[in-house]
Design a protein around this motif. Structure first.
Motif, PDB file in Angstrom:
ATOM      1  N   ILE A  27      46.803  47.125  35.517  1.00 22.84           N
ATOM      2  CA  ILE A  27      45.394  47.039  35.157  1.00 22.84           C
ATOM      3  C   ILE A  27      44.812  48.452  35.053  1.00 22.84           C
ATOM      4  O   ILE A  27      45.392  49.402  35.577  1.00 22.84           O
ATOM      5  N   ILE A  28      43.686  48.558  34.355  1.00 20.70           N
ATOM      6  CA  ILE A  28      42.947  49.814  34.360  1.00 20.70           C
ATOM      7  C   ILE A  28      42.099  49.787  35.620  1.00 20.70           C
ATOM      8  O   ILE A  28      40.997  49.228  35.636  1.00 20.70           O
ATOM      9  N   PHE A  29      42.645  50.358  36.676  1.00 21.13           N
ATOM     10  CA  PHE A  29      42.082  50.185  38.010  1.00 21.13           C
ATOM     11  C   PHE A  29      40.616  50.566  38.067  1.00 21.13           C
ATOM     12  O   PHE A  29      39.807  49.848  38.661  1.00 21.13           O
ATOM     13  N   SER A  30      40.253  51.659  37.450  1.00 19.80           N
ATOM     14  CA  SER A  30      38.881  52.158  37.557  1.00 19.80           C
ATOM     15  C   SER A  30      37.867  51.227  36.901  1.00 19.80           C
ATOM     16  O   SER A  30      36.668  51.326  37.181  1.00 19.80           O
ATOM     17  N   ASP A  31      38.304  50.304  36.070  1.00 20.96           N
ATOM     18  CA  ASP A  31      37.407  49.358  35.413  1.00 20.96           C
ATOM     19  C   ASP A  31      37.128  48.120  36.262  1.00 20.96           C
ATOM     20  O   ASP A  31      36.317  47.275  35.883  1.00 20.96           O
ATOM     21  N   ASN A  32      37.830  47.997  37.388  1.00 21.05           N
ATOM     22  CA  ASN A  32      37.760  46.790  38.186  1.00 21.05           C
ATOM     23  C   ASN A  32      36.933  46.963  39.450  1.00 21.05           C
ATOM     24  O   ASN A  32      37.033  47.976  40.134  1.00 21.05           O
ATOM     25  N   ALA A  33      36.119  45.937  39.736  1.00 21.66           N
ATOM     26  CA  ALA A  33      35.567  45.806  41.072  1.00 21.66           C
ATOM     27  C   ALA A  33      36.690  45.299  41.974  1.00 21.66           C
ATOM     28  O   ALA A  33      37.460  44.424  41.579  1.00 21.66           O
ATOM     29  N   MET A  34      36.770  45.853  43.170  1.00 24.79           N
ATOM     30  CA  MET A  34      37.841  45.479  44.100  1.00 24.79           C
ATOM     31  C   MET A  34      37.230  44.871  45.352  1.00 24.79           C
ATOM     32  O   MET A  34      36.113  45.220  45.758  1.00 24.79           O
ATOM     33  N   GLY A  35      37.982  43.972  45.961  1.00 24.14           N
ATOM     34  CA  GLY A  35      37.465  43.346  47.165  1.00 24.14           C
ATOM     35  C   GLY A  35      38.565  42.912  48.106  1.00 24.14           C
ATOM     36  O   GLY A  35      39.729  42.782  47.707  1.00 24.14           O
ATOM     37  N   TRP A  36      38.163  42.724  49.340  1.00 22.43           N
ATOM     38  CA  TRP A  36      39.031  42.130  50.354  1.00 22.43           C
ATOM     39  C   TRP A  36      38.397  40.815  50.795  1.00 22.43           C
ATOM     40  O   TRP A  36      37.207  40.783  51.131  1.00 22.43           O
ATOM     41  N   TYR A  37      39.199  39.787  50.781  1.00 21.22           N
ATOM     42  CA  TYR A  37      38.782  38.474  51.255  1.00 21.22           C
ATOM     43  C   TYR A  37      39.707  38.082  52.412  1.00 21.22           C
ATOM     44  O   TYR A  37      40.785  38.664  52.575  1.00 21.22           O
ATOM     45  N   ARG A  38      39.279  37.090  53.164  1.00 21.97           N
ATOM     46  CA  ARG A  38      40.155  36.585  54.216  1.00 21.97           C
ATOM     47  C   ARG A  38      40.013  35.074  54.337  1.00 21.97           C
ATOM     48  O   ARG A  38      38.984  34.509  53.994  1.00 21.97           O
TER      49      ARG A  38
END
Length: 115
Positions: A27-38
């Motif tokens: 993926i184009i990492f910088s274009d993505n919102a990233m998150g942690w879920y649990r």
């Protein structure tokens, strides 16, 4: 191939710390919102922390002041630093990437906090 791979989970005593990492590829990492879920046993998956493509962060109330999310666009990684861990933080933690076209999930890493 689009992939998110989490690492850093494990067993820790209450009050301890762990650092989770998520490596992204395809993926184009910088274009993505990233998150942690649990997701804890018997419970729904919940957002723990998120970071936008521009670096704006948000946290669940239950982890504010204890967890810190950060991203390194040069290394295509997102990190979750977890301090002052509590038994109720025990869960499988999932990395998530989101852009306008798709949402991607990792396979998860287990965090167990003993009392």
């Amino acid at each position: 191939q689009v992939r998110l791979v989490e690492s850093g989970g494990g067993l820790v005593q209450a009050g301890g710390s762990l650092r989770l990492s998520c490596a992204a590829s395809g993926i184009i990492f910088s274009d993505n919102a990233m998150g942690w879920y649990r997701q804890a046993p018997g419970k729904q998956r919940e957002l723990v922390a998120g970071i936008s493509s521009g670096g704006v962060t948000n946290y669940a109330d239950s982890v504010k002041g204890r967890f810190t999310i950060s991203r390194d666009n040069a290394k295509n990684t997102v990190t979750l630093q977890m301090n002052s861990l509590k038994p109720e933080d025990t869960a499988v933690y999932y990395c998530n990437a989101k852009n306008r076209d798709m949402t991607i999930w990792g396979k998860g890493t287990l965090v167990t906090v003993s009392s």
